[in-house]
Write a protein that holds these residues in place. Structure first.
Motif, mmCIF file in Angstrom:
data_model
loop_
_atom_site.group_PDB
_atom_site.id
_atom_site.type_symbol
_atom_site.label_atom_id
_atom_site.label_comp_id
_atom_site.label_asym_id
_atom_site.label_seq_id
_atom_site.Cartn_x
_atom_site.Cartn_y
_atom_site.Cartn_z
ATOM 1 N N LEU A 430 0.734 -0.664 0.064
ATOM 2 C CA LEU A 430 0.025 0.164 0.274
ATOM 3 C C LEU A 430 0.862 0.739 0.127
ATOM 4 O O LEU A 430 0.179 2.498 -0.342
ATOM 5 C CB LEU A 430 -0.830 -0.007 1.019
ATOM 6 N N ASN A 431 2.398 1.486 1.075
ATOM 7 C CA ASN A 431 3.172 2.166 0.492
ATOM 8 C C ASN A 431 3.773 3.001 -0.880
ATOM 9 O O ASN A 431 3.576 3.111 -1.171
ATOM 10 C CB ASN A 431 4.219 2.669 1.741
ATOM 11 N N VAL A 432 3.732 1.705 -1.429
ATOM 12 C CA VAL A 432 4.494 1.408 -2.870
ATOM 13 C C VAL A 432 3.266 2.289 -3.894
ATOM 14 O O VAL A 432 3.262 2.977 -4.264
ATOM 15 C CB VAL A 432 5.225 -0.125 -3.117
ATOM 16 N N ILE A 433 2.102 1.421 -3.502
ATOM 17 C CA ILE A 433 0.684 2.559 -3.696
ATOM 18 C C ILE A 433 0.634 4.122 -4.108
ATOM 19 O O ILE A 433 0.286 4.492 -4.720
ATOM 20 C CB ILE A 433 -0.127 1.414 -4.248
ATOM 21 N N HIS A 434 1.015 4.316 -2.574
ATOM 22 C CA HIS A 434 0.788 5.909 -2.890
ATOM 23 C C HIS A 434 1.809 6.524 -3.420
ATOM 24 O O HIS A 434 1.666 7.607 -3.062
ATOM 25 C CB HIS A 434 0.451 5.543 -1.501
ATOM 26 N N LYS A 435 3.265 5.596 -2.880
ATOM 27 C CA LYS A 435 3.813 6.450 -3.457
ATOM 28 C C LYS A 435 4.393 7.193 -4.767
ATOM 29 O O LYS A 435 5.481 7.894 -5.351
ATOM 30 C CB LYS A 435 5.084 6.291 -2.408
ATOM 31 N N LEU A 436 3.943 6.524 -5.235
ATOM 32 C CA LEU A 436 4.471 5.551 -7.156
ATOM 33 C C LEU A 436 4.457 7.231 -7.975
ATOM 34 O O LEU A 436 4.359 7.599 -8.015
ATOM 35 C CB LEU A 436 4.060 4.322 -7.324
ATOM 36 N N PRO A 437 2.990 7.486 -7.482
ATOM 37 C CA PRO A 437 2.134 8.433 -7.974
ATOM 38 C C PRO A 437 2.885 9.938 -7.655
ATOM 39 O O PRO A 437 2.576 10.999 -8.879
ATOM 40 C CB PRO A 437 1.174 8.923 -7.856
ATOM 41 N N GLU A 438 3.367 9.818 -6.553
ATOM 42 C CA GLU A 438 4.029 11.095 -5.827
ATOM 43 C C GLU A 438 5.630 10.656 -6.370
ATOM 44 O O GLU A 438 6.223 11.960 -6.473
ATOM 45 C CB GLU A 438 4.509 11.419 -4.667
ATOM 46 N N LYS A 439 5.894 10.098 -7.147
ATOM 47 C CA LYS A 439 7.979 10.103 -7.730
ATOM 48 C C LYS A 439 8.365 10.320 -6.613
ATOM 49 O O LYS A 439 9.036 10.970 -6.476
ATOM 50 C CB LYS A 439 7.744 11.130 -9.195
ATOM 51 N N ASN A 440 7.877 9.305 -5.532
ATOM 52 C CA ASN A 440 8.712 9.309 -3.876
ATOM 53 C C ASN A 440 9.650 8.114 -4.056
ATOM 54 O O ASN A 440 9.313 7.331 -3.558
ATOM 55 C CB ASN A 440 7.927 9.241 -2.862
ATOM 56 N N LEU A 441 11.124 8.516 -3.835
ATOM 57 C CA LEU A 441 11.782 7.137 -4.353
ATOM 58 C C LEU A 441 12.021 6.630 -2.540
ATOM 59 O O LEU A 441 12.336 5.445 -2.554
ATOM 60 C CB LEU A 441 13.222 7.741 -4.486
ATOM 61 N N SER A 442 11.236 6.780 -2.315
ATOM 62 C CA SER A 442 11.332 6.347 -0.707
ATOM 63 C C SER A 442 10.805 5.028 -0.714
ATOM 64 O O SER A 442 10.244 4.046 -0.341
ATOM 65 C CB SER A 442 10.221 6.659 0.606
ATOM 66 N N PHE A 443 9.439 4.409 -1.983
ATOM 67 C CA PHE A 443 8.845 3.345 -2.411
ATOM 68 C C PHE A 443 9.880 2.323 -2.095
ATOM 69 O O PHE A 443 9.623 1.156 -2.490
ATOM 70 C CB PHE A 443 8.360 3.822 -3.372
ATOM 71 N N LEU A 444 11.181 2.511 -2.986
ATOM 72 C CA LEU A 444 12.604 2.052 -2.711
ATOM 73 C C LEU A 444 12.451 1.098 -1.666
ATOM 74 O O LEU A 444 12.740 -0.753 -1.330
ATOM 75 C CB LEU A 444 13.399 2.171 -3.359
ATOM 76 N N ALA A 445 12.105 1.624 -0.075
ATOM 77 C CA ALA A 445 11.944 0.982 0.936
ATOM 78 C C ALA A 445 11.849 0.437 1.581
ATOM 79 O O ALA A 445 11.575 -0.342 2.449
ATOM 80 C CB ALA A 445 12.614 2.499 2.335
ATOM 81 N N ASP A 446 10.044 0.888 1.091
ATOM 82 C CA ASP A 446 8.665 -0.140 1.516
ATOM 83 C C ASP A 446 9.331 -1.440 0.739
ATOM 84 O O ASP A 446 9.080 -2.588 0.996
ATOM 85 C CB ASP A 446 7.952 0.561 0.854
ATOM 86 N N ILE A 447 9.858 -1.597 -0.486
ATOM 87 C CA ILE A 447 10.006 -2.471 -1.231
ATOM 88 C C ILE A 447 11.373 -3.737 -0.265
ATOM 89 O O ILE A 447 11.702 -4.224 -0.020
ATOM 90 C CB ILE A 447 10.341 -2.603 -2.695
ATOM 91 N N GLY A 448 12.376 -2.325 0.437
ATOM 92 C CA GLY A 448 12.848 -3.279 0.974
ATOM 93 C C GLY A 448 12.362 -3.909 2.357
ATOM 94 O O GLY A 448 13.054 -4.810 3.115
ATOM 95 N N TRP A 449 11.504 -3.248 3.241
ATOM 96 C CA TRP A 449 10.685 -3.897 3.960
ATOM 97 C C TRP A 449 9.593 -5.320 3.782
ATOM 98 O O TRP A 449 10.394 -6.378 3.798
ATOM 99 C CB TRP A 449 9.233 -2.705 4.683
#
Length: 612
Positions: A430-449
């Motif tokens: 859900l975090n990844v889905i929420h951050k992708l449209p914002e072009k927020n690179l921290s979505f990769l951290a959520d993939i790490g989690w």
């Protein structure tokens, strides 16, 4: 979903400020942020509110709960007179209660001394004869100095009573001085009788106020609405010519607001919410998910405006947690009967009724799959068709299906860990889905989690139920996930990559501890197994206690043991749902989502009751 908000400003001429607020209140569209203000109008309203609340509470306490009274419709002018009258009655009741308490205390004190006229004693004192009265123990009286003359009286409450003439007992003697009261026993008893009669009459007058209970409740709503109006009015900004106010508006209500402003010839401005704003949260529940709202209302939790709406997932997992913690199909039938009773009483399936239906059916299903009916193996063996509903590998009575208890328990624990892994992984997705449209690179951290959680799941299985795992591969994946979190955890839109990297490296140790926490979060879901098993064990214990009493004269006792025992187990189960079932959603799941539940509920400035 969380409804998007707009920020709206209204500007009017100064003399139109209050009329603008009245129209705005009637529309009920704008959420206006205010701080508590204590000016004279608000303080006067608060005093009236407090008096009205006290009057209604006092009248309500005196009413016969089984008898309903026809309610009177009262105008605002009449309400002022009614309130004045009943405030006076309350004051009189308080005064009479205080007088009666004092008189009764004096009567109890004087009862042992008998009936006498205190005025005669005071008259003797004026003539130079001062009498002092004491109570003293028999032993202390015998040891009294012979030089002290006294008159011995009848004993008082097991103590010797004496009177001295024109002298006081010296200090150091263990004696209690009796203070001469203002009134004698006979007079006090007469006062007490008159006071009791006056109090009873006052109480009867208060009881008659039962016809105004609805009117008083409506008056309280009006006063609250008036205080809110004055609070908003105190936040009008401007000067002698123009005033303005601002608030937040749900995006779907923009057209209605514009129409309202046009009708009233208001100048207005609508703009987007910025990062510096803290708008309220309005949650629009998907169809069928709104039944979870009573739980959020009880908990008082509101997601932040920029946080995820997890109502759908909360309902799904909460239902599963409830079923597993209660864990008994028999209890599910009880909850189902409660749902039917609530449905019949409400005459409609409101959100609370539907929630109880869903939770009871889920409990019934889970209890059937585990073969648990009031914690009794006998029910399962007596009714063979119930055994066909059981999944043997998770049954609470695996011996009936040729399985070992430890194997069944391991399967249930594994299922708990799967639930935990799925829920925590869902939070990452859900975090990844929420951050992708914002072009927020921290979505990769959520993939790490996500990688860490999926890997740590196998560590949990090996440690708890002994299922082997390739530890080398597991910890390599954990390391990959850890690096992703460190490198991208502090990245955000507008933040230079190197600055985010530096911040991530600075939080290296915190990330390490959070990775350990991810392991403990998965482990935390074992509470579903533990609490469910405890509930079954308690039910079995009460069944065993009652088992030897279900014959002869002891049958009543056995039935009482069953009723009280299972009722207690049900209450403990419900408490466990609050402690454990809610916790897994609000801490483990929400924590992985990064939710803080610090939102402010959208509550528009609105008219809550019709004014006369």
């Amino acid at each position: 979903m969380i409804v998007p908000m707009k920020k709206a400003y209204i500007i009017v001429q100064a003399h139109q400020g209050r009329s603008m607020l009245r129209s705005l209140r009637k529309a009920g569209l704008l959420h206006i942020m205010t701080q508590t203000v204590q000016n004279e109008p608000i303080q006067n309203l608060q005093r009236t509110f407090d008096a009205t609340y006290q009057v209604r509470s006092a009248i309500l306490d005196l009413q016969d709960k089984k008898q309903s009274m026809k309610q009177e419709v009262v105008s605002d002018e009449a309400m002022a007179e009614i309130l004045e009258r009943y405030v006076g009655l309350l004051d009189r009741k308080k005064h009479l209660d205080e007088e009666l308490t004092q008189d009764r205390a004096q009567i109890e004190l004087l009862r042992g001394w008998g009936d006498f006229d205190p005025e005669q004693i005071r008259s003797l004192q004026n003539q130079g004869i001062s009498l002092s009265f004491y109570t003293v123990s028999k032993k202390d009286l015998q040891n009294l100095d012979p030089a002290i003359s006294y008159i011995q009286l009848d004993p008082v409450q097991g103590q010797q009573a004496i009177a001295t003439v024109n002298q006081k007992l010296p200090e150091g003697i263990s004696a209690t001085l009796f203070t001469i009261p203002e009134h004698g026993l006979h007079e006090l008893q007469a006062r007490e009788a008159n006071g009791s009669q006056a109090l009873a009459h006052t109480v009867e007058q208060l009881k008659k106020g039962g016809v105004y209970l609805d009117a008083l409740a409506k008056q309280l709503q009006k006063l609250e609405m008036s205080m809110r109006f004055e609070q908003v009015d105190s936040h009008l900004q401007g000067d002698e010519q123009l005033v303005w106010i601002n608030g937040y508006l749900p995006e779907p209500e923009v057209k209605a607001f514009e129409s309202l402003a046009s009708q009233n010839s208001w100048a207005y401005l609508i703009e987007d919410v910025t990062e510096d704003d803290a708008p309220p949260t309005l949650v629009k529940y998907p169809k069928g998910v709104g039944i979870i709202k009573p739980v959020f209302d009880i908990l008082g939790t509101v997601p932040g405006y920029r946080e995820n709406d997890i109502s759908t997932w909360f309902l799904l997992f909460f239902t599963l947690f409830f079923a597993m913690i209660i864990g008994d199909a028999g209890y599910g039938l009880i909850f189902l009967s409660v749902a039917v009773a609530l449905h019949a009483k409400a005459k409609k399936a409101n959100t609370l009724v539907m929630l109880v239906y869903v939770l009871s059916l889920a409990t019934l299903v889970w209890g059937s799959l585990t073969g648990t009916w009031f914690g009794s193996k006998e029910i399962l063996t007596t009714l063979p068709f119930l055994q066909k509903l059981v999944i043997p590998s998770i049954s609470n009575y695996p011996e009936l299906f040729g399985l070992k208890a430890v194997d069944a328990q391991n399967h249930v624990m594994k299922f708990c860990f799967i639930i935990g892994t799925v829920q925590l992984s869902l939070a990452c997705i859900l975090n990844v889905i929420h951050k992708l449209p914002e072009k927020n690179l921290s979505f990769l951290a959520d993939i790490g989690w996500l990688i860490d959680i999926l890997s740590l799941y196998f560590v949990v299985l090996q440690l708890v139920i002994g299922q082997s795992a390739n530890i080398g591969v597991v910890f390599t994946l954990v390391g990959v996930g850890f690096v992703l979190v460190v490198v991208f955890g502090s990245q955000a839109p507008g933040v230079p990559f190197l600055k985010g990297l530096t911040s991530g490296l600075g939080g290296f140790f915190t990330t390490f501890l959070n990775t350990i926490s991810a392991f403990s979060n998965i482990m935390s879901y074992i509470r579903l197994f533990a609490v469910g098993m405890a509930s079954v064990a308690i039910a079995q214990s009460f069944n065993s206690m009652a088992g030897g009493m279900l014959s002869g004269f002891a049958m009543i006792g056995g039935i009482l043991v069953l009723v009280i025992g299972h009722s207690l187990n049900l209450v403990m189960g419900l408490l466990s749902v609050v402690v454990h079932g809610v916790r897994l959603n609000l801490l483990e799941f929400s924590g992985q989502l990064g939710m803080e539940w610090t939102g402010i509920a959208y509550e528009p400035f609105a008219q809550t009751v019709e004014e006369n």
